[in-house]
Enzyme design. Structure first.
Site, mmCIF file in Angstrom:
data_model
loop_
_atom_site.group_PDB
_atom_site.id
_atom_site.type_symbol
_atom_site.label_atom_id
_atom_site.label_comp_id
_atom_site.label_asym_id
_atom_site.label_seq_id
_atom_site.Cartn_x
_atom_site.Cartn_y
_atom_site.Cartn_z
ATOM 1 N N CYS A 380 164.133 -19.744 64.907
ATOM 2 C CA CYS A 380 165.370 -20.216 64.281
ATOM 3 C C CYS A 380 166.528 -19.291 64.673
ATOM 4 O O CYS A 380 166.992 -19.353 65.795
ATOM 5 C CB CYS A 380 165.186 -20.344 62.775
ATOM 6 S SG CYS A 380 166.344 -21.533 62.066
ATOM 7 N N HIS A 506 160.674 -23.731 62.499
ATOM 8 C CA HIS A 506 159.886 -22.662 61.869
ATOM 9 C C HIS A 506 158.388 -22.945 62.000
ATOM 10 O O HIS A 506 157.777 -23.491 61.084
ATOM 11 C CB HIS A 506 160.250 -22.549 60.380
ATOM 12 C CG HIS A 506 161.597 -21.982 60.146
ATOM 13 N ND1 HIS A 506 161.823 -20.624 60.058
ATOM 14 C CD2 HIS A 506 162.803 -22.574 59.995
ATOM 15 C CE1 HIS A 506 163.113 -20.410 59.859
ATOM 16 N NE2 HIS A 506 163.730 -21.578 59.820
ATOM 17 N N GLU A 508 156.044 -20.998 61.677
ATOM 18 C CA GLU A 508 155.246 -20.204 60.723
ATOM 19 C C GLU A 508 154.855 -21.002 59.487
ATOM 20 O O GLU A 508 153.957 -20.604 58.757
ATOM 21 C CB GLU A 508 155.990 -18.923 60.328
ATOM 22 C CG GLU A 508 157.189 -19.084 59.405
ATOM 23 C CD GLU A 508 158.505 -19.360 60.139
ATOM 24 O OE1 GLU A 508 158.472 -19.887 61.271
ATOM 25 O OE2 GLU A 508 159.574 -19.068 59.562
HETATM 26 N N1 GLN Z 1 171.666 -19.062 60.195
HETATM 27 C C1 GLN Z 1 171.159 -19.924 61.193
HETATM 28 C C2 GLN Z 1 171.531 -21.373 60.938
HETATM 29 O O1 GLN Z 1 171.843 -21.744 59.837
HETATM 30 C C3 GLN Z 1 169.666 -19.791 61.344
HETATM 31 C C4 GLN Z 1 168.899 -20.257 60.146
HETATM 32 C C5 GLN Z 1 167.493 -19.757 60.116
HETATM 33 O O2 GLN Z 1 167.136 -18.838 60.833
HETATM 34 N N2 GLN Z 1 166.685 -20.322 59.257
HETATM 35 O O3 GLN Z 1 171.480 -22.183 61.825
#
Ligand code: GLN
Length: 539
Positions: A380, A506, A508
């Site tokens: 992410c 994600h 994970e």
């Molecule tokens: N802050 C970033 C976004 O909103 C990444 C979000 C995250 O890592 N979950 O796109």
């Protein structure tokens, strides 16, 4: 349908979630279909807006629900598919009750905790347990909390409605060790059970968390004062190596047998062998060791990157190797430089995150990984970081950034998603939940998954800016996965590097010890390869 309720006493952080998960796993080894859910008494509608300092990780489900991290334990330990209906908060209940009140559903009546709030809680229990043999419901918080009372009252009513023979109350409690007295103490447990009985709930099983072995005397005492059978006073010692020992430990205490007997369930003997294999691989892996740095800003918190740490352990199981995790503070990287902190590691992982604190340190870590051929896994935010670094250092776009961190950057290589521009509310408004992603053949990601269409969970507002796609690709960035419906870049890979992969989703949240995630496995496999080659051919 059988129901198990898990309450907690004496202190918070007893590991009720883990106990619930492990219990679910144990019942699954007896061929039972299990679902586990959590009721959280706090007033937030969901934990999505809480900081990691308050709450640890926010766990995301396929349907996009932002839930308590205990649901992560449930999904890792069992096969049950969870949805937003499996994490109920007081906030949700009151929101729903008040909507009904405004609509006129209760016209003429006074709206009260009993029965309107308790009915709402019971309805959720009936709805959640439809297609399983056993529904395990964990109640967050500690018995005696004011905000938990409506939940306990609802459980009491519920057990009366479905028949007491179909319900089991398990109370997880702590036996504190008093150094000065040289013994474990049972009084706090007695008092917390007394608190439960005040509301009309008599626990059937007492799970005693303890650092030291419990004596027979203590078992007798707890049984007598808490009105629980002696064989139902279960010892749950701190695990030695890994949380995945827990199902084995509970099996040794005869917990599954006790439960099926008490609930009158006809289930085959348990087959605990798969858990033994997992624990064997975790405790004494035969395939060597690698060291992976997780570079984040909440590295001192136990729970902020929970699923990431778990997934790395699962990948250790997958590769039959030990994965040593080095937690590195991205602000330290800013202060001290990447070389100093990362020179000994075999892999670098940058997890998700929000806000600009520590961002430049993460970018330095990504640069270090790229320039030194160290396997890199960006998740992410970690993917966005890799893109920013590539744009700045390879493409030469000085000052390239995400508009999250610098709105007036000359090169917004990561930018707010179109659909996010008009959104003002913060709760449950990110791009959330599972989306399909199409992998490009011949990429590292395709090799890891071994298929073209995958589905992964998301939680973000910003995305790869397609205006820079051609330039970045020309400069050697590979687009390995896209959302086929909207042409969003979901995976980037760096060519001329052994394994540098960034994913907008994600992974994970879908890794289990019994089914380690392919990308985590591939990443750890590469780190292991590096560790072995660094030690020379004889290693
Ligand atoms: N802050 C970033 C976004 O909103 C990444 C979000 C995250 O890592 N979950 O796109």
């Amino acid at each position: 349908m059988k129901y198990i309720f898990i309450t907690g006493g004496v202190v918070s952080s007893l590991g009720k979630g883990l106990t619930s998960g492990a219990l679910g796993a144990l019942l699954e080894t007896r061929n039972l279909k299990v679902r586990i859910q959590k009721f959280d008494p706090y007033l937030n509608v969901d934990p999505g807006t809480m900081s990691p300092f308050q709450h640890g990780e926010v766990y995301v489900l396929d349907d996009g629900a932002e839930t308590d991290l205990d649901l992560g334990h449930y999904e890792r330990f069992t096969h049950g598919h969870l949805s937003r209906f499996n994490n109920l908060t007081s906030g949700q209940i009151y929101e729903h009750v008040l909507q009904k009140e405004r609509r006129g559903d209760y016209l003429g009546k006074t709206v009260q905790v009993i029965p309107h709030v308790t009915n709402e809680i019971k309805e959720r229990m009936y709805a959640a347990g439809k297609d399983v043999d056993v529904l395990i419901t964990e109640i967050g918080g500690t018995v005696g909390d004011i905000e938990g009372l409506p939940f306990l009252e609802a459980l009491r009513q519920f057990s009366l409605e479905v028949g007491k023979e179909n319900v089991l109350f398990i109370h997880v409690t702590l036996l504190p060790y008093l150094k000065a007295a040289g013994e474990l103490k049972t009084k706090p447990s007695q008092q917390s059970v007394a608190k439960l009985r005040e509301i009309g709930i008599q626990p059937d099983i007492l799970v005693c968390r303890t650092e030291k072995p419990m004596t027979d005397d203590m078992r007798v005492k707890l049984s007598m004062f808490c009105n629980v059978e002696q064989r139902a006073v279960i010892e749950e010692r701190d695990v030695e190596h890994s949380i995945y020992e827990l199902p084995l430990m509970l099996a040794e205490e005869g917990m599954d047998e006790l439960i099926v007997k008490k609930l009158g369930i006809d289930a085959p003997e348990s087959n605990i062998e798969p858990w033994r294999t997992i624990v064997r691989r975790l405790v004494s892996p035969t395939g060597g060791e690698c060291k992976v740095a997780v570079v984040g800003k909440y590295i001192d918190l136990q729970d902020a990157y929970k699923s990431i740490y778990e997934s790395l352990a699962h990948a250790g199981v997958g590769n039959d190797c030990a994965v040593k995790v080095l937690r590195v503070d991205s602000e330290d990287v800013e202060r001290l430089g990447a070389e100093k902190l990362l020179k000994d590691v075999d892999g670098i992982l940058i997890p998700g995150g929000f806000g600009d604190r520590g961002i430049e340190g993460k970018i330095l870590a990504a640069k270090y990984a790229r320039e030194n051929n160290i396997p890199y896994f960006g998740i992410c935010l970690g993917m966005q970081i890799a893109v920013i670094e590539y744009a700045r250092d390879v493409l030469g776009l000085k000052g390239a950034n995400s508009t999250e961190f610098n709105e007036s950057t000359p090169y917004p290589v990561i930018t707010i998603m179109d659909e996010q521009k008009q959104i003002v509310d913060k709760g449950a408004t990110m791009r959330l939940g599972a989306y399909e992603c199409k992998l490009a053949k011949g990429t590292l990601s395709y090799a890891a998954y071994g298929k073209e269409i995958i589905s992964e969970r998301h939680r973000h507002r910003f995305e790869f800016n397609n205006d820079y796609r051609d330039a970045l690709v020309k400069a050697g960035l590979r687009i390995a996965g896209i959302n086929p419906k909207r042409d969003l870049v979901e995976i980037v890979e760096v060519s001329n590097h052994p394994w540098m992969v960034g994913v907008q989703f994600h992974p994970e949240f879908q890794s289990k010890p019994s089914k380690p995630h392919p990308l985590f496995c591939a990443f750890v496999g590469q780190a292991l390869k590096r560790a072995k080659s660094a030690k020379g051919p004889q290693a």
